[in-house]
Design an enzyme around this catalytic site. Structure first.
Site, PDB file in Angstrom:
ATOM      1  NE  ARG A 145       2.433  -2.593  -7.240  1.00 17.29           N
ATOM      2  CZ  ARG A 145       1.379  -1.779  -7.756  1.00 17.29           C
ATOM      3  NH1 ARG A 145       1.159  -1.827  -9.216  1.00 17.29           N
ATOM      4  NH2 ARG A 145       0.815  -0.698  -7.032  1.00 17.29           N
ATOM      5  CG  ASP A 171      -1.964  -1.195   4.341  1.00 16.96           C
ATOM      6  OD1 ASP A 171      -1.650  -1.872   3.397  1.00 16.96           O
ATOM      7  OD2 ASP A 171      -1.025   0.037   4.357  1.00 16.96           O
ATOM      8  NE  ARG A 223       3.369   6.187  -7.295  1.00 14.36           N
ATOM      9  CZ  ARG A 223       4.247   5.503  -6.346  1.00 14.36           C
ATOM     10  NH1 ARG A 223       3.813   4.215  -6.284  1.00 14.36           N
ATOM     11  NH2 ARG A 223       5.402   5.984  -6.025  1.00 14.36           N
TER      12      ARG A 223
END
Length: 808
Positions: A696, A140, A499
C-alpha cells in the site's frame, strides 16, 4: 465507452450482461507477448525469450562457473547492465546477495484498481504517450461482498463508476490492458493470462508473487516503483538472499499446499523472509499442482519475502495447456532445450543449477505435514489442527464460528473449489447444512464460468452458500456482513485468505480471522465450531446418526479447458489512443491530480517534532486503512484523513490518539493535519517490522503529504521502506533498539549527517539530536539506513516522481 462500458451495467443492461452466454476467449497480444504465436519448430526463440537468453549468456560470462539458483538466473537475466550490477562492490561477483544494488528491467507491470489510481496519476505527470513495457489494470478491490455476485457487482459499479471511468479511459489512452469489474482478482487473472516461465513482473500489490508458482520472478511494489518501470527507468533492488525450501514426500488427504505456507509462516514469522527470495525445490515439488504452488508463493508475502518461486514442472505444463496457452508451454520447453554454446551452463533450465547454494535451507516432509490454522490477528501464529481445539479453549477464543469464507486470490483455483465441493456433497447426502454463514469467492471469470459449467457453484448455492463477485471482497475489508454482529463483539471466522490483521476483514477489531485451507474452512463451517476437527470428529445428522467427513477429493484442473466466461468481463486491449481524455472531474472527491512534493532543504533537518510514538504491530493497514477508505485511493487529501488511525499510542495505550504540545487531545490524522497547516514538520517513532503487510503506497504518501520527513523504527518491512524513500521520507532504524525508549511524542528532533549522506549518494552515518519536550535535555541517537545512491537522489528531489518527471 465501449459495449462493456460501466454505464451499461445498471438495471436491465447489467442483468442481460450477467446472463450472457459464454463466448470463446479472445487472446490479446500483450497477454501472449512472451510467446510465439504459432508452432515453433525452427529452433528460433520468441523475442522475449531471445532477450532473456542473451542476458543470461552475459550473466554466465560475468560470473563464470558460479552455481546459480533458479531465482538468480531469472533475476540477473533482467539486469540493465549485468557487469555494473554484479561486479560493483561484490568481491568480483562472489558476494552479490545482500550487497549488490541490482538495476533491473522488468517485462511488465500489473496494477489492481485501488493502487492503479495513484500509479496512473503519477505516470500521467511524466508526459509519455504510453508505457515502455506492457501493463494491465485489474478492477478487483472496490466491490463490496455482501448478498451475492450479481447484486454486489451492480452496487459496486454504481458506487465506483467515476473511478472505473478514470481507469478505463487511462487504459485506452495509454494502451494498457483494462480488466473491468467482475473480471477477476488481479493475481488469478495474471496467472491465467500473463505469467509464463522466465518472466519478471512488478505488481502493485504485495501478493503479486502468486505468479511465482508459474516460474516467474514477480515482486510486489508501490506505485512509484511501477511508474519507474513503466517509463523505462531501471528498477533498483538490493540483491536478495535466497532461502531454499526443499520439499520431500507427498501431501496426505486432508493436507494441501496452503498448509505448507501456513507452517512455514509460523516457523519463520512475519519478519523471517525479509530480504530473501523463497525458492522451493526437491522431489516433493513434482507432487504439487500449479495452483498449489501459486498459493504457497502468494502467501510468502506474510513472511516478508521479496518473492517466492517454483521450478517448471509437468503440473506447470498442464496448467498452461488448460488455460489455452499450448504455445506458451511449447515455447518454455523449447527454450530450456535451446543453446548457443557448449556445456550445461549454456542451457537456461527452469530450475537451480546442481550445486547451487542457499543462504538458509529448510526441509519439509510433505508426508508428515498436517493441516494448520493460523491466527488470530497475525498470520504467523501457526497451530496444527490437532492442537487447535486445546488452544482455543486455553486462550478463551470464541468456540462458535460465525462465518467460513473460501476463495480469494490465495485459494480460488478449480482444484480448491472441487475439493470443497466433495465435502459439501458428502454433507448434502447426510442431510447436513452449514451451521455458519458460508461465502465463496471465485478468483476470476474464467474460474467462475468453468465451475458453473461443471455444476460446482450450483452445489455450493444449494447448500446455502453465497457466491460473491469475482473480486477481492472480504479478504481486503470489502465485506458487509449479514449477521449483524455489533462492532466490538468478539467473534471468530475461518477463511482461506492470506492475511488476518486486526479489523482487516469487517472493520471490527474483535473479529478473529483464522487462516486455513479451503477444505478445513468448509468442513468447520458445517460444524459452526472452532473446536471441530474434521479429520477426527463427527457431526450428528438430522436423523440422529453420526457423520464423519470423508477426505476431500478434487481435480487439479477441468477435464476440458477453462471457459473464457461472459464477454462483458473480457479484457479491453489495444494500441494507445492519444485523443482520449482521461476522465477526472475537477470537483471529484474520489480523484485528484497530484502536486509535486517540496524538495529536500540544502541542510540537515531541524525543528521536527515527534507526532506520535507507536507501540506494537504497525502494518500498512494501521497506517492507511482499507475497507471504506478504498474509495479515496485516488484522492490524496481525502484518504490522508485516515493516517495511522488504528495505531496504538506508546505512552497511553490509546488507539488513534495524539497530544499536541499544549497537551490538547486529538486523533492522529487531526493533529498531523493541524501541524501541516502550521508548517510543523514531524516524524513517527515505531517498533519492529513497521509497514508490514500490503504494498500500500498510500501508507508512505499520506504521511509525506501531511508533513512527515522521517520515520524511525526498530525495523521496516521491505516494500514499505522502499515506498517511503520513493516519496521523499527518510526511513531510519535505531542502531541500538533500546534507544526507542529515549525518544517520545512531542520531542524536538534535528538530524546530524543526513544531508551529507544524501549528497554523498547514500554514503555516511546519520544520527538524531533529540531535545526532550519536558526537560530540555539533549540526547543523541545513532541510527542506521539503507539508502542507495538512486534513492538519495529521490529524497533530495522531493520524491522519485519529481525526478522521473524532470527527465521526461
Amino acid at each position: 465507452m465501449r459495449s462493456i462500458d460501466l454505464a451499461s451495467r445498471s438495471g436491465v443492461a447489467l442483468k442481460r450482461a450477467i446472463q450472457a452466454k459464454q463466448l470463446p476467449r479472445v487472446a490479446c497480444a500483450s497477454a501472449r507477448s512472451f510467446s510465439s504465436t504459432s508452432s515453433n519448430n525452427t529452433g528460433l526463440l520468441p523475442p522475449r525469450y531471445e532477450t532473456l537468453y542473451n542476458k543470461y549468456s552475459e550473466v554466465r560470462r560475468v560470473l563464470g562457473s558460479q552455481r546459480l539458483t533458479l531465482a538468480e538466473k531469472i533475476l540477473y537475466s533482467h539486469l540493465d547492465n549485468v557487469e555494473e550490477s554484479l561486479l560493483s562492490n561484490t568481491n568480483g561477483g562472489r558476494d552479490i546477495r545482500g550487497k549488490a544494488n541490482l538495476k533491473l528491467k522488468p517485462d511488465r507491470v500489473n496494477m489492481q484498481d485501488a493502487s492503479a489510481q495513484m500509479a496512473l496519476l503519477q505516470f500521467m505527470t511524466c508526459n509519455l504517450p504510453q508505457p515502455v513495457i506492457p501493463a494491465s489494470i485489474h478492477c478487483d478491490h472496490l466491490i463490496v461482498g455482501s448478498k451475492g455476485a450479481d447484486e454486489d457487482l451492480k452496487a459496486g459499479i454504481a458506487t465506483n463508476n467515476e473511478v472505473f471511468d478514470f481507469l478505463e479511459s487511462a487504459g485506452t489512452k495509454y494502451g494498457i490492458d483494462f480488466w473491468p469489474p467482475g473480471a477477476g482478482i488481479i493475481h488469478q487473472t495474471v496467472l491465467e493470462n500473463y505469467a509464463v516461465p522466465g518472466l519478471m513482473m512488478l505488481g502493485t500489490d504485495s501478493h503479486s508473487p502468486n505468479a511465482g508458482g508459474l516460474t516467474t520472478v514477480t515482486i510486489g511494489v508501490g506505485g512509484a516503483d511501477a511508474v519507474e518501470a513503466l517509463v523505462g527507468a531501471p528498477w533498483e533492488l538490493k540483491a536478495p538472499k535466497i532461502l531454499g525450501v526443499r520439499l520431500t514426500g507427498k501431501l496426505n488427504d486432508w493436507v494441501s499446499a496452503k498448509d505448507v505456507i501456513l507452517y512455514l509462516t509460523g516457523r519463520l514469522t512475519v519478519r523471517g523472509g525479509t530480504g530473501y527470495i523463497v525458492e522451493y525445490f526437491g522431489p516433493g515439488v513434482e507432487t504439487l499442482s500449479l495452483p498449489g504452488m501459486a498459493t504457497a508463493c502468494n502467501m510468502g508475502a506474510e513472511i516478508g519475502a521479496t518473492t517466492s518461486i517454483f521450478p517448471f514442472t509437468e503440473a506447470s505444463s498442464r496448467y498452461l495447456r488448460a488455460t489455452n496457452r499450448e504455445q506458451a508451454d511449447k515455447d518454455a520447453k523449447n527454450f530450456e532445450n535451446f543453446s548457443k554454446g557448449s556445456g550445461q551452463d549454456s542451457f537456461f533450465k527452469f530450475k537451480a543449477d546442481e550445486g547451487a547454494q542457499y543462504d538458509e535451507l529448510i526441509e519439509i516432509d510433505l508426508s508428515k505435514l498436517e493441516p494448520h490454522i493460523n491466527g488470530p490477528f497475525t498470520p504467523d501464529l501457526s497451530i496444527p489442527l490437532s492442537e487447535f481445539k486445546k488452544t482455543v479453549q486455553e486462550q478463551k477464543w470464541p468456540e462458535k464460528l460465525s462465518a467460513g469464507l473460501i476463495g480469494s486470490c490465495t485459494n480460488s483455483s478449480y482444484e480448491d473449489m472441487t475439493r470443497c465441493e466433495s465435502i459439501v456433497k458428502a454433507a448434502e447426502q447426510a442431510g447436513i447444512k452449514p451451521a455458519a454463514d458460508f461465502y465463496i469467492t471465485p478468483g476470476s471469470e474464467g474460474i467462475r464460468a468453468t465451475l458453473e459449467r461443471d455444476n460446482t457453484l450450483q452445489t455450493f448455492e444449494k447448500a446455502g452458500g453465497i457466491v460473491l463477485s469475482n473480486a477481492c471482497g472480504p479478504c481486503i475489508g470489502q465485506w458487509k456482513r449479514q449477521d449483524d454482529i455489533p462492532k466490538g463483539t468478539p467473534n471468530a471466522i475461518l477463511t482461506s485468505y492470506n492475511r488476518n490483521f486486526r479489523g482487516r476483514n469487517d472493520g471490527n477489531l474483535e473479529t478473529m480471522n483464522f487462516l486455513a485451507s479451503p477444505e478445513i474452512v468448509t468442513a468447520m463451517a458445517y460444524a459452526g465450531s472452532t473446536t471441530f476437527n474434521p479429520i477426527t470428529d463427527s457431526l450428528t445428522t438430522p436423523d440422529g446418526k453420526e457423520f464423519k467427513f470423508p477426505a476431500p477429493k478434487g481435480l487439479e484442473g477441468p477435464e476440458t479447458p477453462f471457459e473464457a466466461g461472459r464477454e462483458v468481463f473480457q479484457v479491453q486491449s489495444g494500441t494507445p489512443n492519444p485523443n482520449v481524455e482521461v476522465a477526472i472531474s475537477p470537483s471529484s472527491e474520489r480523484l485528484a491530480l497530484l502536486e509535486p512534493f517540496e524538495t529536500f532543504p540544502d541542510s540537515d533537518l531541524s525543528g521536527l517534532r515527534v507526532l506520535v510514538k507507536v507501540t506494537g504491530k504497525c502494518t500498512t493497514d494501521t497506517i492507511s486503512a482499507a475497507g471504506p477508505w478504498l474509495k479515496y485511493k485516488g484522492h490524496l487529501p481525502n484518504i490522508s484523513e485516515n493516517t495511522l488511525n488504528t495505531a496504538v499510542n506508546a505512552a497511553t495505550g490509546e488507539v488513534n490518539v495524539a497530544y499536541d504540545l499544549d497537551g490538547s487531545k486529538h486523533t492522529i490524522p487531526e493533529l498531523a493535519k493541524q501541524w501541516k497547516q502550521r508548517g510543523q514538520p514531524w516524524l513517527v517513532v515505531a517498533e519492529h517490522n513497521y509497514g508490514e503487510g500490503s504494498a500500500r503506497e498510500h501508507a508512505a504518501l499520506q504521511p509525506r503529504y501531511l508533513g512527515a520527513r522521517i520515520i524511525v523504527t526498530k525495523s521496516f518491512a521491505r516494500i514499505h521502506e522502499t515506498n517511503l524513500k520513493k516519496q521523499g521520507v527518510v526511513p531510519l532504524t535505531f542502531a541500538n533498539e533500546n534507544d526507542y525508549d529515549l525518544i517520545d511524542a512531542g520531542d524536538e528532533v534535528a538530524t546530524v549527517g543526513l544531508y551529507e549522506m544524501l549528497k554523498n549518494g547514500g554514503q555516511g552515518e546519520v544520527s538524531l539530536r533529540v531535545t526532550k519536550k519536558d526537560t530540555g535535555k539533549v540526547v543523541e541517537i545513532k541510527t542506521k539506513h539503507a539508502v542507495s545512491k538512486d534513492q538519495a537522489g529521490f529524497i533530495l528531489a522531493g520524491s522519485a516522481l519529481n525526478l522521473l518527471a524532470k527527465g521526461n
